[in-house]
Design a protein around this motif. Structure first.
Motif, PDB file in Angstrom:
ATOM      1  N   ASP A   6       0.818  -1.221   0.000  1.00 22.66           N
ATOM      2  CA  ASP A   6       0.000   0.000   0.000  1.00 22.66           C
ATOM      3  C   ASP A   6       0.850   1.268   0.000  1.00 22.66           C
ATOM      4  OD1 ASP A   6      -2.244  -1.666   0.152  1.00 22.66           O
ATOM      5  OD2 ASP A   6      -2.275  -1.619   2.340  1.00 22.66           O
ATOM      6  N   HIS A   7       1.934   1.265  -0.760  1.00 23.88           N
ATOM      7  CA  HIS A   7       2.837   2.416  -0.759  1.00 23.88           C
ATOM      8  C   HIS A   7       2.246   3.642  -1.448  1.00 23.88           C
ATOM      9  CE1 HIS A   7       3.835  -0.228  -4.220  1.00 23.88           C
ATOM     10  NE2 HIS A   7       3.802   0.914  -4.892  1.00 23.88           N
ATOM     11  N   CYS A   8       1.177   3.468  -2.191  1.00 23.95           N
ATOM     12  CA  CYS A   8       0.489   4.599  -2.832  1.00 23.95           C
ATOM     13  C   CYS A   8      -0.996   4.582  -2.477  1.00 23.95           C
ATOM     14  CB  CYS A   8       0.666   4.548  -4.348  1.00 23.95           C
ATOM     15  SG  CYS A   8       2.217   5.240  -4.947  1.00 23.95           S
ATOM     16  N   GLY A   9      -1.286   4.362  -1.223  1.00 29.26           N
ATOM     17  CA  GLY A   9      -2.672   4.217  -0.816  1.00 29.26           C
ATOM     18  C   GLY A   9      -3.089   2.761  -0.844  1.00 29.26           C
ATOM     19  N   LYS A  10      -4.291   2.492  -0.455  1.00 27.67           N
ATOM     20  CA  LYS A  10      -4.783   1.127  -0.338  1.00 27.67           C
ATOM     21  C   LYS A  10      -4.831   0.431  -1.692  1.00 27.67           C
ATOM     22  CE  LYS A  10      -6.632  -2.110   2.312  1.00 27.67           C
ATOM     23  NZ  LYS A  10      -5.892  -2.708   3.454  1.00 27.67           N
ATOM     24  N   MET A  11      -4.106  -0.666  -1.799  1.00 23.55           N
ATOM     25  CA  MET A  11      -4.165  -1.457  -3.025  1.00 23.55           C
ATOM     26  C   MET A  11      -5.483  -2.216  -3.075  1.00 23.55           C
ATOM     27  SD  MET A  11      -1.578  -4.504  -4.338  1.00 23.55           S
ATOM     28  CE  MET A  11      -0.219  -3.423  -4.794  1.00 23.55           C
ATOM     29  N   GLU A  12      -6.094  -2.251  -4.250  1.00 23.88           N
ATOM     30  CA  GLU A  12      -7.362  -2.961  -4.406  1.00 23.88           C
ATOM     31  C   GLU A  12      -7.177  -4.443  -4.058  1.00 23.88           C
ATOM     32  OE1 GLU A  12     -10.347  -1.841  -5.054  1.00 23.88           O
ATOM     33  OE2 GLU A  12      -9.673   0.243  -5.256  1.00 23.88           O
ATOM     34  N   PRO A  13      -8.145  -5.037  -3.327  1.00 25.57           N
ATOM     35  CA  PRO A  13      -8.018  -6.447  -2.931  1.00 25.57           C
ATOM     36  C   PRO A  13      -7.772  -7.393  -4.103  1.00 25.57           C
ATOM     37  CG  PRO A  13      -9.817  -5.415  -1.733  1.00 25.57           C
ATOM     38  CD  PRO A  13      -9.355  -4.416  -2.761  1.00 25.57           C
ATOM     39  N   ALA A  14      -8.456  -7.160  -5.237  1.00 22.70           N
ATOM     40  CA  ALA A  14      -8.270  -8.040  -6.396  1.00 22.70           C
ATOM     41  C   ALA A  14      -6.849  -7.955  -6.924  1.00 22.70           C
ATOM     42  CB  ALA A  14      -9.260  -7.669  -7.501  1.00 22.70           C
ATOM     43  N   CYS A  15      -6.257  -6.769  -6.855  1.00 19.51           N
ATOM     44  CA  CYS A  15      -4.873  -6.584  -7.282  1.00 19.51           C
ATOM     45  C   CYS A  15      -3.922  -7.268  -6.314  1.00 19.51           C
ATOM     46  CB  CYS A  15      -4.564  -5.092  -7.374  1.00 19.51           C
ATOM     47  SG  CYS A  15      -2.856  -4.699  -7.846  1.00 19.51           S
ATOM     48  N   LYS A  16      -4.158  -7.075  -5.019  1.00 22.96           N
ATOM     49  CA  LYS A  16      -3.267  -7.641  -4.003  1.00 22.96           C
ATOM     50  C   LYS A  16      -3.252  -9.163  -4.069  1.00 22.96           C
ATOM     51  CE  LYS A  16      -2.903  -5.395  -0.222  1.00 22.96           C
ATOM     52  NZ  LYS A  16      -3.112  -4.767   1.104  1.00 22.96           N
ATOM     53  N   GLN A  17      -4.358  -9.767  -4.461  1.00 26.03           N
ATOM     54  CA  GLN A  17      -4.400 -11.231  -4.586  1.00 26.03           C
ATOM     55  C   GLN A  17      -3.328 -11.744  -5.546  1.00 26.03           C
ATOM     56  OE1 GLN A  17      -8.417 -12.353  -5.654  1.00 26.03           O
ATOM     57  NE2 GLN A  17      -8.898 -12.851  -3.528  1.00 26.03           N
ATOM     58  N   HIS A  18      -3.083 -10.986  -6.612  1.00 30.19           N
ATOM     59  CA  HIS A  18      -2.066 -11.409  -7.585  1.00 30.19           C
ATOM     60  C   HIS A  18      -0.666 -11.316  -6.997  1.00 30.19           C
ATOM     61  CE1 HIS A  18      -4.686 -11.883 -11.116  1.00 30.19           C
ATOM     62  NE2 HIS A  18      -5.390 -10.892 -10.581  1.00 30.19           N
ATOM     63  N   PHE A  19      -0.423 -10.311  -6.176  1.00 32.80           N
ATOM     64  CA  PHE A  19       0.902 -10.188  -5.563  1.00 32.80           C
ATOM     65  C   PHE A  19       1.110 -11.248  -4.488  1.00 32.80           C
ATOM     66  CE2 PHE A  19       0.586  -6.028  -7.542  1.00 32.80           C
ATOM     67  CZ  PHE A  19       1.859  -5.919  -8.088  1.00 32.80           C
ATOM     68  N   ILE A  20       0.038 -11.624  -3.815  1.00 28.79           N
ATOM     69  CA  ILE A  20       0.132 -12.738  -2.863  1.00 28.79           C
ATOM     70  C   ILE A  20       0.443 -14.034  -3.613  1.00 28.79           C
ATOM     71  CG2 ILE A  20      -1.166 -14.175  -1.238  1.00 28.79           C
ATOM     72  CD1 ILE A  20      -2.716 -11.617  -0.456  1.00 28.79           C
ATOM     73  N   GLN A  21      -0.252 -14.245  -4.738  1.00 27.83           N
ATOM     74  CA  GLN A  21      -0.025 -15.455  -5.527  1.00 27.83           C
ATOM     75  C   GLN A  21       1.381 -15.474  -6.120  1.00 27.83           C
ATOM     76  OE1 GLN A  21      -2.354 -17.603  -5.294  1.00 27.83           O
ATOM     77  NE2 GLN A  21      -1.869 -19.199  -6.777  1.00 27.83           N
ATOM     78  N   ASP A  22       1.840 -14.317  -6.541  1.00 22.08           N
ATOM     79  CA  ASP A  22       3.212 -14.175  -7.047  1.00 22.08           C
ATOM     80  C   ASP A  22       4.216 -14.548  -5.948  1.00 22.08           C
ATOM     81  OD1 ASP A  22       5.630 -13.088  -8.257  1.00 22.08           O
ATOM     82  OD2 ASP A  22       5.216 -11.246  -7.127  1.00 22.08           O
ATOM     83  N   THR A  23       3.966 -14.077  -4.736  1.00 23.41           N
ATOM     84  CA  THR A  23       4.849 -14.397  -3.609  1.00 23.41           C
ATOM     85  C   THR A  23       4.819 -15.891  -3.309  1.00 23.41           C
ATOM     86  OG1 THR A  23       4.460 -12.206  -2.644  1.00 23.41           O
ATOM     87  CG2 THR A  23       5.392 -13.895  -1.193  1.00 23.41           C
ATOM     88  N   CYS A  24       3.636 -16.492  -3.345  1.00 27.04           N
ATOM     89  CA  CYS A  24       3.513 -17.933  -3.089  1.00 27.04           C
ATOM     90  C   CYS A  24       4.263 -18.745  -4.147  1.00 27.04           C
ATOM     91  CB  CYS A  24       2.044 -18.342  -3.050  1.00 27.04           C
ATOM     92  SG  CYS A  24       1.137 -17.786  -1.581  1.00 27.04           S
ATOM     93  N   LEU A  25       4.124 -18.347  -5.403  1.00 27.54           N
ATOM     94  CA  LEU A  25       4.849 -19.049  -6.471  1.00 27.54           C
ATOM     95  C   LEU A  25       6.351 -18.955  -6.236  1.00 27.54           C
ATOM     96  CD1 LEU A  25       4.887 -20.456  -9.302  1.00 27.54           C
ATOM     97  CD2 LEU A  25       5.004 -18.148 -10.284  1.00 27.54           C
ATOM     98  N   TYR A  26       6.833 -17.765  -5.945  1.00 24.72           N
ATOM     99  CA  TYR A  26       8.263 -17.547  -5.742  1.00 24.72           C
ATOM    100  C   TYR A  26       8.787 -18.330  -4.544  1.00 24.72           C
ATOM    101  CZ  TYR A  26      12.581 -15.122  -4.444  1.00 24.72           C
ATOM    102  OH  TYR A  26      13.877 -14.836  -4.088  1.00 24.72           O
TER     103      TYR A  26
END
Length: 260
Positions: free
Chosen positions: A84-104
């Motif tokens: 959330d470095h530029c305000g609250k990230m949309e939940p649907a967007c954040k899901q992709h970054f969580i999935q990206d982290t899980c894959l990595y």
């Protein structure tokens, strides 16, 4: 047949056999492995209680249960990274970054793309992993209304607060400002960790960030394909002439004595 010719042919047979042995070894080294990085396990194995979006890897994972929980937190102890470095990230967007982290963190199927690095927090990274085009397009679409201030999230942040904040001269804009296309997002955001694949869905030639574990892990076969290609395991066209050569040598040995 003269002795030098025979010795050459026998040496060639041995060399091709050795090449296949080395390629099989290399192929094995690229499969079912974990990166030498900050939070990865030394070897993959089952983790029945992996949390949330990391659970598809529970049968064979490079991440621990604690890592899977932290992957879902904002500013977790994993990397102190603030989504959330530029305000609250949309939940649907954040899901992709969580999935990206899980894959990595969790995938044992990234071996063909692991590269050595000299960094304080890891000794290996992934480079140009062929990411599913559809996964990338979904990621970009779901993040279009979220904001960021950088196109490369690996470097250039202000860390004086203990977590990443935007550099003074970098303004916050919607994602398409820094990532005008899905390819820009997936290829650039983590310094070419990913490279969007041109293969279509169902080709088995790209890594899926999202998959249903009820149908198995499709990335296992993808890793096998690229590991074989990278190690030269197929040796296209080598075996027919090799077999012909072996039969010829056998016939010559049976037909006439040689002068050594």
């Amino acid at each position: 047949m003269a002795r030098p010719q025979l010795l050459f042919l026998l040496a060639w047979v041995a060399a091709v056999g050795e090449a296949r042995h080395r390629s099989a070894w290399a192929r094995k080294e690229l499969l079912n492995v974990c990166m030498d990085a900050k939070h990865h396990k030394q070897e993959p194995g089952p983790e029945e209680k992996l949390h949330g979006q990391c659970s598809p890897w529970k049968n064979n994972a490079c991440c621990s249960i604690n890592t899977s929980h932290e992957a879902h937190r904002n500013i977790s102890y994993l990397y102190n990274f603030n989504w959330d470095h530029c305000g609250k990230m949309e939940p649907a967007c954040k899901q992709h970054f969580i999935q990206d982290t899980c894959l990595y963190e969790c995938s044992p199927n990234l071996g063909p793309w692991i590269q050595k690095v000299d960094q304080s927090w890891r000794r290996e990274r992934i480079l140009n992993v062929p990411l599913c085009k559809e996964d990338c397009e979904r990621w970009w679409e779901d993040c279009r209304s979220s904001f960021t201030c950088k196109s490369n999230w690996h470097k250039g942040w202000n860390w004086t607060s203990g977590y990443n904040t935007c550099p003074v001269k970098e303004a916050c804009h919607p994602f398409p400002f820094y990532f005008p296309t899905p390819a820009h997002l997936c290829n650039e955001i983590w310094t070419h960790s990913y490279k969007v694949s041109n293969y279509s869905r169902g080709s088995g030639r790209w890594i899926q960030m999202w998959f249903d574990p009820a149908h198995g892990n499709p990335n296992e076969e993808v890793a096998k394909f690229y590991a074989a290609a990278m190690s030269g395991a197929g040796l296209p066209g080598a075996w027919p002439p090799l077999l012909c050569l072996a039969l010829t040598v056998h016939w010559l040995l049976s037909r006439a004595p040689f002068t050594f």
